[in-house]
Design an enzyme around this catalytic site. Structure first.
Site, PDB file in Angstrom:
ATOM      1  N   GLU A   1     -50.001-103.128 -21.054  1.00  0.00           N
ATOM      2  CA  GLU A   1     -50.236-103.379 -19.632  1.00  0.00           C
ATOM      3  C   GLU A   1     -48.931-103.249 -18.849  1.00  0.00           C
ATOM      4  O   GLU A   1     -47.919-103.798 -19.247  1.00  0.00           O
ATOM      5  CB  GLU A   1     -50.832-104.785 -19.461  1.00  0.00           C
TER       6      GLU A   1
ATOM      7  N   LYS B   1     -44.269 -99.366 -24.010  1.00  0.00           N
ATOM      8  CA  LYS B   1     -44.179-100.582 -23.186  1.00  0.00           C
ATOM      9  C   LYS B   1     -42.770-101.193 -23.259  1.00  0.00           C
ATOM     10  O   LYS B   1     -42.170-101.544 -22.243  1.00  0.00           O
ATOM     11  CB  LYS B   1     -45.235-101.592 -23.672  1.00  0.00           C
TER      12      LYS B   1
ATOM     13  N   GLY C   1     -35.653-112.116 -14.517  1.00  0.00           N
ATOM     14  CA  GLY C   1     -36.245-113.244 -15.229  1.00  0.00           C
ATOM     15  C   GLY C   1     -37.693-112.905 -15.524  1.00  0.00           C
ATOM     16  O   GLY C   1     -38.031-111.739 -15.739  1.00  0.00           O
TER      17      GLY C   1
ATOM     18  N   CYS D   1     -41.500-111.307 -19.000  1.00  0.00           N
ATOM     19  CA  CYS D   1     -41.507-110.037 -19.738  1.00  0.00           C
ATOM     20  C   CYS D   1     -40.122-109.487 -20.061  1.00  0.00           C
ATOM     21  O   CYS D   1     -39.776-109.338 -21.228  1.00  0.00           O
ATOM     22  CB  CYS D   1     -42.305-108.998 -18.954  1.00  0.00           C
TER      23      CYS D   1
ATOM     24  N   LYS E   1     -39.594-114.152  -9.037  1.00  0.00           N
ATOM     25  CA  LYS E   1     -39.574-113.129  -7.989  1.00  0.00           C
ATOM     26  C   LYS E   1     -40.609-113.508  -6.945  1.00  0.00           C
ATOM     27  O   LYS E   1     -41.425-114.404  -7.187  1.00  0.00           O
ATOM     28  CB  LYS E   1     -39.819-111.740  -8.572  1.00  0.00           C
TER      29      LYS E   1
ATOM     30  N   ARG F   1     -41.259-118.579 -15.362  1.00  0.00           N
ATOM     31  CA  ARG F   1     -40.698-118.366 -16.695  1.00  0.00           C
ATOM     32  C   ARG F   1     -39.374-117.598 -16.570  1.00  0.00           C
ATOM     33  O   ARG F   1     -39.309-116.558 -15.940  1.00  0.00           O
ATOM     34  CB  ARG F   1     -41.711-117.614 -17.580  1.00  0.00           C
TER      35      ARG F   1
HETATM   36  N1  LIG Z   1     -47.266-111.478 -17.228  1.00  0.00           N
HETATM   37  C1  LIG Z   1     -47.041-110.197 -17.051  1.00  0.00           C
HETATM   38  O1  LIG Z   1     -46.620-109.751 -15.973  1.00  0.00           O
HETATM   39  C2  LIG Z   1     -47.287-109.196 -18.158  1.00  0.00           C
HETATM   40  C3  LIG Z   1     -47.303-107.839 -17.845  1.00  0.00           C
HETATM   41  C4  LIG Z   1     -47.546-106.925 -18.873  1.00  0.00           C
HETATM   42  C5  LIG Z   1     -47.729-107.383 -20.175  1.00  0.00           C
HETATM   43  N2  LIG Z   1     -47.672-108.724 -20.450  1.00  0.00           N
HETATM   44  C6  LIG Z   1     -47.915-109.154 -21.826  1.00  0.00           C
HETATM   45  O2  LIG Z   1     -49.252-109.634 -21.918  1.00  0.00           O
HETATM   46  C7  LIG Z   1     -49.320-110.714 -22.853  1.00  0.00           C
HETATM   47  C8  LIG Z   1     -49.896-111.944 -22.167  1.00  0.00           C
HETATM   48  O3  LIG Z   1     -48.984-112.329 -21.147  1.00  0.00           O
HETATM   49  P1  LIG Z   1     -49.388-113.378 -20.003  1.00  0.00           P
HETATM   50  O4  LIG Z   1     -48.261-113.414 -19.047  1.00  0.00           O
HETATM   51  O5  LIG Z   1     -50.755-113.084 -19.507  1.00  0.00           O
HETATM   52  O6  LIG Z   1     -49.415-114.730 -20.877  1.00  0.00           O
HETATM   53  P2  LIG Z   1     -49.961-116.168 -20.427  1.00  0.00           P
HETATM   54  O7  LIG Z   1     -49.168-117.139 -21.194  1.00  0.00           O
HETATM   55  O8  LIG Z   1     -50.024-116.248 -18.935  1.00  0.00           O
HETATM   56  O9  LIG Z   1     -51.474-116.173 -20.952  1.00  0.00           O
HETATM   57  C9  LIG Z   1     -51.848-116.209 -22.289  1.00  0.00           C
HETATM   58  C10 LIG Z   1     -53.148-117.003 -22.417  1.00  0.00           C
HETATM   59  O10 LIG Z   1     -53.607-116.924 -23.768  1.00  0.00           O
HETATM   60  C11 LIG Z   1     -54.211-118.171 -24.090  1.00  0.00           C
HETATM   61  N3  LIG Z   1     -54.325-118.304 -25.530  1.00  0.00           N
HETATM   62  C12 LIG Z   1     -53.377-118.635 -26.441  1.00  0.00           C
HETATM   63  N4  LIG Z   1     -53.903-118.644 -27.688  1.00  0.00           N
HETATM   64  C13 LIG Z   1     -55.209-118.310 -27.563  1.00  0.00           C
HETATM   65  C14 LIG Z   1     -56.286-118.148 -28.471  1.00  0.00           C
HETATM   66  N5  LIG Z   1     -56.109-118.347 -29.782  1.00  0.00           N
HETATM   67  N6  LIG Z   1     -57.493-117.809 -27.990  1.00  0.00           N
HETATM   68  C15 LIG Z   1     -57.681-117.628 -26.666  1.00  0.00           C
HETATM   69  N7  LIG Z   1     -56.705-117.763 -25.743  1.00  0.00           N
HETATM   70  C16 LIG Z   1     -55.490-118.099 -26.187  1.00  0.00           C
HETATM   71  C17 LIG Z   1     -53.296-119.195 -23.420  1.00  0.00           C
HETATM   72  O11 LIG Z   1     -53.940-120.440 -23.271  1.00  0.00           O
HETATM   73  C18 LIG Z   1     -52.996-118.494 -22.097  1.00  0.00           C
HETATM   74  O12 LIG Z   1     -53.938-118.846 -21.103  1.00  0.00           O
HETATM   75  C19 LIG Z   1     -47.900-110.898 -23.395  1.00  0.00           C
HETATM   76  O13 LIG Z   1     -47.763-110.138 -24.571  1.00  0.00           O
HETATM   77  C20 LIG Z   1     -47.041-110.294 -22.293  1.00  0.00           C
HETATM   78  O14 LIG Z   1     -45.831-109.827 -22.772  1.00  0.00           O
HETATM   79  C21 LIG Z   1     -47.471-109.641 -19.464  1.00  0.00           C
END
Ligand SMILES: NC(=O)c1ccc[n+]([C@@H]2O[C@H](COP(=O)([O-])OP(=O)(O)OC[C@H]3O[C@@H](n4cnc5c(N)ncnc54)[C@H](O)[C@@H]3O)[C@@H](O)[C@H]2O)c1
Length: 433
Positions: free
Chosen positions: A149, A205, A258, A261, A322, A329
């Site tokens: 993503e 990514k 920050g 990611c 930002k 985070r």
């Molecule tokens: N935040 C961003 O801007 C972004 C952008 C691109 C990619 N990513 C990637 O996407 C992934 C997720 O990031 P995020 O920022 O959405 O994380 P986040 O911490 O906001 O969300 C993760 C969710 O997963 C849930 N979770 C944990 N264990 C679980 C399980 N066993 N079953 C069901 N749900 C469970 C948590 O409760 C939480 O709500 C990461 O690998 C991150 O690097 C994030």
């Protein structure tokens, strides 16, 4: 199509809502029961421009559902997205326990063919590990796809609905067709869906985030030079950004990157490189430069107050890492706060969206103001850590009437130096004198 999204955080909630917006029936799953309860009752859990309206519409129309029960969540779904956390482990590598844990559970639950899509940011080779974890128990056919993503927090909905590109790592024609159909409505303007092998998709990514982090650290080093040589980084930025090979974006110096990611992805790619005996020297420097940059304002503040901050009180504008997000985070503001508190100072902060998240983390270690001007009351100086639009043209008369000293430390270069000096402020920014 019927879709399940496992993990309903920033990526899961945005992806799930946007997939529902194009007519799919989406069930978002999360282990956090209170999050599921809130979402099921129409209470959005993150701040992201445009998301709430879309979320409420799709919830009302029944295309968007929430559950904490994985079995129920994936029932009838053709596609199961994994949007689970991949935080840094103790050694900096991405911790795959969430992704592989859910993959193992899925293996036991699969009753019909499904495409399992990894949307989390994961090291090269994870698709194979997910495949193995599912295959251990699965009695039916399935495919594993890597679909990293690229959404940016703050413009996540826009990025998701109109992505610059969609990257899909896939080795099965059946899964390729399913993924192509799913994304067709999002790329109607002709932006590419780039199909490749899973490993290349996984590395794409990390390469993208690491390159952007490199651009930021590079400009922060140029800013350091500007301060020492008497040049103006804004001018240098414009001077180089107009070269198409360099581009205008991501050249703004500041107090470091920050968020959830860049820091962890840079770290994870350094670690992945080490595991295959490669010393990724540029990235190590990118990380080192960022560490220094996060507290770039501190020596300036120390020096202004004769290296004694005991009893000094600071107003801090901006807590989110930002603008346009409530995500804190790895936010540079938190490093500034930590340093100020350690030096015996006190802080009163304001942020349009991120204050609740900081309250959860810091409790009453700092004060929280209900608007930017309230934060200034009896403050010795103003510090700006996030470039929210509402900070760009403030009422300087009001600032003046509340601040004890006319001094601003600006980590985001919001103001024009001649104008602010004309107003009589001592003004410290990044890469400008
Ligand atoms: N935040 C961003 O801007 C972004 C952008 C691109 C990619 N990513 C990637 O996407 C992934 C997720 O990031 P995020 O920022 O959405 O994380 P986040 O911490 O906001 O969300 C993760 C969710 O997963 C849930 N979770 C944990 N264990 C679980 C399980 N066993 N079953 C069901 N749900 C469970 C948590 O409760 C939480 O709500 C990461 O690998 C991150 O690097 C994030």
């Amino acid at each position: 199509m019927k879709i399940a999204v496992i993990g309903t955080g920033y990526v899961g909630l945005v992806s799930g809502t946007c997939f529902a917006e194009t007519g799919n029936a989406v069930t978002c799953v999360d282990i956090d029961q209170s999050k599921i309860d809130r979402l099921s009752h129409g209470k959005i859990t993150i701040y992201e421009p445009g998301l709430e309206k879309m979320f409420l519409k799709n919830l009302r129309d029944g295309r968007l559902k929430f559950t904490s029960n994985l079995k129920q969540g994936i029932e009838g779904a053709q596609i199961v997205f994994l949007a689970l956390p991949t935080p840094p482990g103790e050694d900096g590598s991405a911790d795959l326990k969430y992704v592989l844990g859910v993959a193992g559970q899925l293996g036991q639950l699969l009753e019909d063919y499904k495409v399992i899509v990894d949307k989390s940011t994961v090291p090269v080779g994870t698709a194979d590990k997910v495949r193995t974890a599912i295959a251990k128990h699965a009695k039916v056919e399935f495919d594993v796809v890597s679909n990293p993503e690229f959404l940016r927090e703050g413009v996540a909905v826009e990025d998701f609905m109109k992505p610059d590109r969609v990257v899909i790592g896939v080795s099965s024609d059946r899964a390729k067709k399913v993924m192509g159909d799913l994304y067709a409505p999002f790329v109607r303007q002709g932006n590419p869906v780039i199909f490749m092998d899973e490993k290349s998709a996984e590395l794409t990514k990390y390469a993208a985030n690491s390159f952007l982090a490199t651009k930021i650290s590079f400009m922060n080093e140029i800013a350091q030079l500007c301060e020492r040589l008497g040049a103006d980084v804004d001018m240098v930025r414009r001077g180089i950004g107009s070269d198409e090979r360099i581009g205008k974006r991501f050249l703004f110096p500041g107090i470091g990157y920050g968020g959830s990611c860049f820091p962890k992805d840079v770290q994870a790619l350094i670690k992945s490189s080490e595991e295959v005996d490669y010393d990724f020297q540029i990235l190590k420097s990118v990380e080192k430069v960022n560490e220094i940059q996060k507290t770039h304002l501190i020596p300036k503040i120390q020096s202004y107050f004769n290296h004694d901050l005991t009893g000094k009180h600071f107003a801090l504008w901006g807590l989110a890492f930002k603008p346009n997000t409530d995500d804190i985070r790895e936010a540079p503001a938190l490093y500034i706060i930590e340093s100020l508190l350690k030096s015996g100072a006190t802080v009163s902060a304001y942020d349009p969206e991120a204050m609740n998240n900081v309250k959860d983390q810091l409790g009453n270690k700092i004060q929280f103001a209900s608007n930017p001007y309230e934060a200034l009351t009896k403050a010795d100086a103003l510090i700006i850590a996030t470039e929210w639009s509402e900070f760009r043209t403030p009422d300087f008369n009001q600032i003046n009437s509340q601040l004890k000293n006319k001094v601003i430390f600006d980590g985001r270069n919001l103001f024009s130096i001649p104008e602010i000096k004309e107003l009589g402020y001592d003004y410290f920014s990044v890469g400008r004198n």
